[in-house]
Structures are given as structure tokens and as C-alpha cells.
Motif scaffolding. Structure first.
Motif, PDB file in Angstrom:
ATOM      1  N   SER A  29       0.838  -1.192   0.000  1.00  0.00           N
ATOM      2  CA  SER A  29       0.000   0.000   0.000  1.00  0.00           C
ATOM      3  C   SER A  29       0.873   1.243   0.000  1.00  0.00           C
ATOM      4  N   LEU A  30       0.446   2.239  -0.710  1.00  0.00           N
ATOM      5  CA  LEU A  30       1.146   3.524  -0.802  1.00  0.00           C
ATOM      6  C   LEU A  30       2.595   3.390  -1.270  1.00  0.00           C
ATOM      7  N   PRO A  31       2.858   2.679  -2.366  1.00  0.00           N
ATOM      8  CA  PRO A  31       4.206   2.688  -2.928  1.00  0.00           C
ATOM      9  C   PRO A  31       4.515   4.075  -3.495  1.00  0.00           C
ATOM     10  N   ARG A  32       5.809   4.427  -3.524  1.00  0.00           N
ATOM     11  CA  ARG A  32       6.203   5.761  -3.974  1.00  0.00           C
ATOM     12  C   ARG A  32       7.296   5.675  -5.019  1.00  0.00           C
ATOM     13  N   TRP A  47       9.055   1.458  -0.985  1.00  0.00           N
ATOM     14  CA  TRP A  47       8.008   1.083  -0.022  1.00  0.00           C
ATOM     15  C   TRP A  47       8.670   0.769   1.313  1.00  0.00           C
ATOM     16  N   ARG A  48       8.187   1.427   2.361  1.00  0.00           N
ATOM     17  CA  ARG A  48       8.737   1.253   3.701  1.00  0.00           C
ATOM     18  C   ARG A  48      10.251   1.479   3.753  1.00  0.00           C
ATOM     19  N   THR A  72      14.864   5.946  -1.869  1.00  0.00           N
ATOM     20  CA  THR A  72      13.680   6.631  -2.411  1.00  0.00           C
ATOM     21  C   THR A  72      13.650   6.583  -3.940  1.00  0.00           C
ATOM     22  N   GLU A 187       4.442  20.786  -2.418  1.00  0.00           N
ATOM     23  CA  GLU A 187       3.572  20.525  -1.275  1.00  0.00           C
ATOM     24  C   GLU A 187       2.600  21.684  -1.022  1.00  0.00           C
TER      25      GLU A 187
END
Length: 232
Positions: A29-32, A47-48, A72, A187
Motif C-alpha cells: 500500500s502507498l508505494p512511492r 516502499w517502507r 527513495t 507541497e
């Protein structure tokens, strides 16, 4: 081997087994920060705090890195055999590289400022990794674009202008980059103001710079679709 070292080894092995169990059973969930392989068959994502690889058709993700630091942004080499990535394992966001299977991790940059990785391409017949950073004591506080060999070595400016997110055109004649927005990043949603980010182009033969956008908000994160078309 002392009892303390045995205990430390056992703890690391247990942590590795737990991570493997998560990889086998959990839904990511929520991979970047996705990075697509040159042939489009694989995607690397963060991820994590680690990098993972999965077929674009779907399936089980394979873990490429396992480190307490954050891994990252990543990018593939033009031949698809290697992956460059940003890691904070030395305290700064330096650039590292590894084989596409996660083996052979080596350091590319050794800087005391964090880098933002944007491209791995061929510049004048040589492979170069492009990034932006604040490495010089400029009065004007903004990033500059740089490039470095995938094997490491001296860091060189892409050009003498300030800017970020450098990307070389497919034919190697022009550099696409962004200017502005150092204080007001992505952002800040719906930001409008004097510090907005615009897209620029440098002709490498003449050295001439051309401004491409003049919108009141931020334009950036651009990529080449072909030699005449830019997506941003």
C-alpha cells in the motif's frame, strides 16, 4: 564469537525473516517513486524505505534493498541492467547504483548535500547520471543541475544556469529543466506567486536558453515524449 554478537546476528536474521513474510503475504500500500524499466516490463518503487521491483503486468514484488536508511527515487540505466537510486545510508541523500537484481551495490556520489536524481542517459557518447542539488555557495539560493559518471568520479555542471530536474532530449541536443520554486514546492497546493516554477530549455550547441512556460503556478517534473514534445 561472543554472546552479544550471536544475539545481534539472530536479531538480524529474525528481522529479515519477518520482512520476507511481509513481502510474501502483504499487499503493498502507498508505494512511492515508480521507475519504469526501458523495455516497460518492470517497475521499481519505494516502499517502507526500501526499493522493490515488480512486473508491470502485476505479481509478487521482489525486494532489492534492505537497509535501515531510506531508499527513495530510482532510475534505470539505458540498457536496463543497472539501477541508480538515492539513499540516506551515509546521512545525506547520495546516489548509489546496483544491478537490476539488487546485487553489487556501489556508491556513485560522496557529497555532503542531498541529491535529487532525474535522469540516466548518454551525454556526448558517455553514460551520465543527471541530478540537481545545492552544492555551491551561491548568493542566489536555488538548485543547479549536475551530472556524474555511473562509475563515480568528478561531479560536473550540466550548464551554468540555476535550475533543477535536468533531462536530456533523446537526440542529445537540448537540456530541459525547471527554474524557480526553491521555497514554494509542490507541497503547497494551488500556489500562485513570484516564486513559481517554470520550464526552460538550453540548446547545447549554441548555449542559448529559452523559457517555455510562464504560468502563475508551478510547472515542472517534465519529461521528453520525443525530440519535439515535452510532458510536464
Amino acid at each position: 564469537m561472543t554472546f552479544r554478537s550471536i544475539l545481534a546476528t539472530a536479531t538480524l536474521l529474525a528481522a529479515g525473516s519477518a520482512a520476507a513474510a511481509v513481502a510474501a503475504d502483504a499487499t503493498v500500500s502507498l508505494p512511492r517513486f515508480p521507475s519504469l524499466s526501458p523495455d516497460g516490463s518492470q517497475v521499481v518503487f519505494s516502499w517502507r524505505g526500501d526499493l522493490w521491483k515488480v512486473p508491470t503486468a502485476g505479481g509478487r514484488a521482489v525486494r532489492l534493498t534492505s537497509h535501515p536508511a531510506d531508499e527513495t527515487v530510482s532510475i534505470w540505466s539505458p540498457d536496463g541492467r543497472s539501477i541508480a537510486f538515492v539513499s540516506s545510508r551515509d546521512g545525506y541523500g547520495n546516489i548509489w547504483r546496483m544491478s537490476a537484481d539488487g546485487s553489487g551495490i556501489t556508491r556513485v556520489t560522496d557529497l555532503d548535500r542531498s541529491c535529487s536524481l532525474t535522469d540516466w542517459t548518454v551525454v556526448d557518447g558517455q553514460e551520465r547520471i543527471l541530478f540537481h542539488a545545492v552544492l555551491e555557495a551561491d548568493v542566489y539560493r536555488e538548485f543547479r543541475p549536475y551530472h556524474v559518471s555511473p562509475e563515480g568520479g568528478p561531479v560536473e555542471r550540466v550548464h551554468d544556469a540555476h535550475g533543477s530536474q535536468p533531462r536530456l532530449s533523446p537526440d542529445g541536443t537540448r537540456v530541459l529543466f525547471a527554474r524557480g520554486g526553491y521555497y514554494d514546492g509542490w507541497e503547497r497546493r494551488h500556489y500562485r506567486g513570484p516564486e513559481n516554477q517554470d520550464l526552460w530549455l538550453q540548446d547545447r550547441a549554441s548555449g542559448e536558453f529559452t523559457r517555455l512556460t510562464r504560468w502563475a503556478g508551478n510547472d515542472g517534473k517534465a519529461a521528453w515524449l520525443d525530440d519535439r514534445t515535452v510532458l510536464y
